[in-house]
Design an enzyme around this catalytic site. Structure first.
Site, PDB file in Angstrom:
ATOM      1  N   ILE A  30     104.938  -8.985 -69.808  1.00 26.29           N
ATOM      2  CA  ILE A  30     105.290  -8.394 -71.224  1.00 26.29           C
ATOM      3  C   ILE A  30     104.362  -7.727 -71.894  1.00 26.29           C
ATOM      4  O   ILE A  30     103.136  -8.120 -71.852  1.00 26.29           O
ATOM      5  CB  ILE A  30     105.738  -9.702 -71.992  1.00 26.29           C
ATOM      6  CG1 ILE A  30     106.294  -9.249 -73.415  1.00 26.29           C
ATOM      7  CG2 ILE A  30     104.465 -10.613 -71.981  1.00 26.29           C
ATOM      8  CD1 ILE A  30     106.911 -10.542 -74.000  1.00 26.29           C
ATOM      9  N   ALA A  31     104.603  -6.667 -72.383  1.00 25.48           N
ATOM     10  CA  ALA A  31     103.638  -5.806 -72.987  1.00 25.48           C
ATOM     11  C   ALA A  31     103.564  -5.895 -74.640  1.00 25.48           C
ATOM     12  O   ALA A  31     104.556  -4.966 -75.080  1.00 25.48           O
ATOM     13  CB  ALA A  31     103.956  -4.349 -72.559  1.00 25.48           C
ATOM     14  N   THR A  49     100.408  -6.094 -76.569  1.00 23.99           N
ATOM     15  CA  THR A  49      99.050  -5.701 -77.112  1.00 23.99           C
ATOM     16  C   THR A  49      98.828  -4.612 -77.038  1.00 23.99           C
ATOM     17  O   THR A  49      99.120  -3.729 -75.990  1.00 23.99           O
ATOM     18  CB  THR A  49      97.978  -6.781 -76.413  1.00 23.99           C
ATOM     19  OG1 THR A  49      98.260  -7.991 -76.700  1.00 23.99           O
ATOM     20  CG2 THR A  49      96.616  -6.135 -77.273  1.00 23.99           C
ATOM     21  N   PHE A  52      95.497  -4.923 -71.858  1.00 29.77           N
ATOM     22  CA  PHE A  52      95.228  -6.145 -71.662  1.00 29.77           C
ATOM     23  C   PHE A  52      96.641  -6.824 -70.970  1.00 29.77           C
ATOM     24  O   PHE A  52      97.020  -7.985 -71.504  1.00 29.77           O
ATOM     25  CB  PHE A  52      94.832  -7.076 -72.638  1.00 29.77           C
ATOM     26  CG  PHE A  52      93.591  -6.518 -73.474  1.00 29.77           C
ATOM     27  CD1 PHE A  52      92.666  -6.069 -72.637  1.00 29.77           C
ATOM     28  CD2 PHE A  52      93.599  -6.558 -74.736  1.00 29.77           C
ATOM     29  CE1 PHE A  52      91.556  -5.406 -73.373  1.00 29.77           C
ATOM     30  CE2 PHE A  52      92.505  -5.728 -75.366  1.00 29.77           C
ATOM     31  CZ  PHE A  52      91.503  -5.383 -74.614  1.00 29.77           C
ATOM     32  N   ILE A  53      97.443  -6.240 -70.005  1.00 25.34           N
ATOM     33  CA  ILE A  53      98.569  -6.635 -69.828  1.00 25.34           C
ATOM     34  C   ILE A  53      98.616  -7.287 -68.266  1.00 25.34           C
ATOM     35  O   ILE A  53      98.308  -7.091 -67.372  1.00 25.34           O
ATOM     36  CB  ILE A  53      99.767  -5.437 -69.537  1.00 25.34           C
ATOM     37  CG1 ILE A  53      99.891  -4.728 -70.923  1.00 25.34           C
ATOM     38  CG2 ILE A  53     101.257  -6.191 -69.241  1.00 25.34           C
ATOM     39  CD1 ILE A  53     100.007  -5.514 -72.020  1.00 25.34           C
ATOM     40  N   GLU A  93     104.498 -19.954 -74.919  1.00 22.82           N
ATOM     41  CA  GLU A  93     103.473 -19.228 -74.272  1.00 22.82           C
ATOM     42  C   GLU A  93     102.038 -19.791 -74.724  1.00 22.82           C
ATOM     43  O   GLU A  93     101.412 -20.397 -73.818  1.00 22.82           O
ATOM     44  CB  GLU A  93     103.450 -17.895 -74.612  1.00 22.82           C
ATOM     45  CG  GLU A  93     102.226 -17.088 -74.091  1.00 22.82           C
ATOM     46  CD  GLU A  93     102.110 -15.530 -74.524  1.00 22.82           C
ATOM     47  OE1 GLU A  93     101.096 -15.011 -74.472  1.00 22.82           O
ATOM     48  OE2 GLU A  93     103.153 -15.374 -75.174  1.00 22.82           O
ATOM     49  N   ARG A 136      73.130 -35.265 -57.777  1.00 21.42           N
ATOM     50  CA  ARG A 136      71.920 -34.574 -57.952  1.00 21.42           C
ATOM     51  C   ARG A 136      70.527 -35.508 -58.345  1.00 21.42           C
ATOM     52  O   ARG A 136      70.944 -36.297 -59.241  1.00 21.42           O
ATOM     53  CB  ARG A 136      72.075 -33.608 -59.062  1.00 21.42           C
ATOM     54  CG  ARG A 136      70.962 -32.811 -59.522  1.00 21.42           C
ATOM     55  CD  ARG A 136      70.347 -31.866 -58.513  1.00 21.42           C
ATOM     56  NE  ARG A 136      69.354 -31.084 -59.239  1.00 21.42           N
ATOM     57  CZ  ARG A 136      68.457 -30.293 -58.434  1.00 21.42           C
ATOM     58  NH1 ARG A 136      68.434 -30.397 -56.929  1.00 21.42           N
ATOM     59  NH2 ARG A 136      67.704 -29.316 -59.040  1.00 21.42           N
ATOM     60  N   GLY A 183      70.308 -24.953 -63.185  1.00 16.66           N
ATOM     61  CA  GLY A 183      70.206 -23.736 -62.771  1.00 16.66           C
ATOM     62  C   GLY A 183      71.324 -23.481 -61.749  1.00 16.66           C
ATOM     63  O   GLY A 183      71.802 -22.246 -61.579  1.00 16.66           O
TER      64      GLY A 183
END
Length: 380
Positions: A124-125, A127, A157-158, A243, A269, A341
């Site tokens: 879906i487009a 943006t 951004f699709i 959504e 650890r 780290g």
């Protein structure tokens, strides 16, 4: 706290989907991350096994069960395994309601069987480069010309943008009518003037194809209008809560996964001759994160229950999306810190979770937009 949301049939579905992930996704996802796109074959295999279009009526090849809990299971298990490349959530949770609720019988016959089989991948487009979350600022324009609409504009951004065969495009069809001047047009692969730009280079979700799309004098048949002309913005507002809940489902599952892997890490650890999990600071950090994760889980499960009852409000969906994604990003950052780290090394799953999480506060409406929606609902 025991979850009470699911029935035995849901857990059987969960086990089946886990096996699918083990067999079809786990051996390939690292390669897809390198390629920045998943193999289309995984969509067909998902369709064959009933993991696409669960809510689509059986007559069109779907599962015939309108129950968002099945969608949530697919999203949860995908997220917990870190398989962020497969765009099933967008397909099932976002696009499916538009096709099921708005498509004509002819359109359903044309699109839904492929949707469910995985032969038609959807997007879906909304943006655009200059609009972001401001949907009313959309400039993509469609002008009626006989039996066609002439579509011009661009989107960015699709999700599923490279693989998509069918794209629901939000376009202006009558600029003089403001919010009542937007319509939804379905653009299909191969239409002249429809072009895909680059597969965008993101910091996370590397295997998920996210693209720029452009439309230059694309002649979209009038029969590809989805729903009624001028109702596009209303349709968007109706479907955005689901959504946003889907994004909250990702957030809760990601929090649980990150917490679990961090608890295991601090048990194993050693520092200064003992497990770092035995340090009071570590215990306090994890106690706080475990509490937030439990609250997120209860909040999301209740929201799923309300959605299934058609009772989830726009404001409640915004709350779920905003709060859980903010907590997700914060929690994964704290989990990475406890890895020291090693948490910064991409070979450790927590590093991938860290990179994948950041967009959660952005897509589907930014956290700031969610707060605006919530605030407007307070009748101040």
């Amino acid at each position: 706290m025991e979850r009470t949301l699911f029935e035995p049939e849901h857990e059987l579905f969960r086990e089946s989907y886990r096996k699918f992930l083990d067999q079809e996704v786990a051996p390939n996802h690292d390669l897809w991350e390198e390629q920045n796109i998943v193999d289309r074959e995984v969509w067909k295999k998902a369709g064959d096994q009933g993991f696409l279009g669960m809510a689509v009526p059986e007559e069109y090849g779907g599962g015939g069960v309108l129950d968002f809990r099945y969608n949530a299971i697919v999203t949860e298990e995908t997220t917990r395994r870190g398989f962020s490349g497969i765009g099933f959530m967008l397909h099932n949770d976002v696009v499916a309601p538009y096709l099921m609720d708005l498509a004509t019988e002819e359109q359903k016959q044309r699109w839904l069987p492929g949707f469910c089989s995985g032969e038609i991948i959807t997007a879906i487009a909304m943006t655009e480069p200059g609009t972001g979350s401001d949907l009313q600022g959309i400039k993509t324009r469609a002008v009626r010309d006989g039996d066609h609409w002439i579509l011009n504009g661009s989107k960015t951004f699709i999700t599923n943008g490279i693989n998509a065969d069918l794209v629901i495009v939000v376009a202006q069809t009558d600029p003089d009518k403001g919010a009542q001047g937007f319509s939804l047009l379905v653009v299909e692969r191969g239409m002249e003037g429809f072009e895909r730009g680059r597969n965008l280079d993101k910091i996370g979700l590397k295997a998920q194809d996210t693209a720029e799309l452009s439309f230059t004098d694309v002649r979209v048949p009038a029969t590809n209008l989805l729903g009624e002309e001028g109702m596009g913005f209303i349709y968007l507002m109706k479907n955005l809560p689901q959504e946003r809940l889907s994004i909250a489902v990702v957030a809760a599952a990601a929090m649980e996964s990150a917490l679990d892997m961090t608890i295991q890490y601090v048990r194993d650890r050693k520092a200064f001759g003992k497990s770092i999990g035995s340090f009071q600071n570590t215990r306090f950090e994890l106690a706080d994160m475990a509490t937030q994760t439990q609250i997120a889980r209860v909040f999301v499960d209740k929201s799923i229950e309300l959605l299934n009852q058609n009772k989830l409000t726009v404001q409640e969906a915004a709350m779920a999306k905003y709060w859980t994604t903010d907590r997700q990003v914060e929690l994964i950052d704290r989990c990475l810190q406890l890895h020291g780290g090693y948490g910064y090394m991409r070979e450790y799953p927590i590093a991938k979770a860290y990179m994948d999480s950041r967009v959660q506060k952005i897509y589907g409406g930014t956290s700031e937009i969610m707060k605006e929606i919530i605030g407007r609902g307070l009748n101040l």
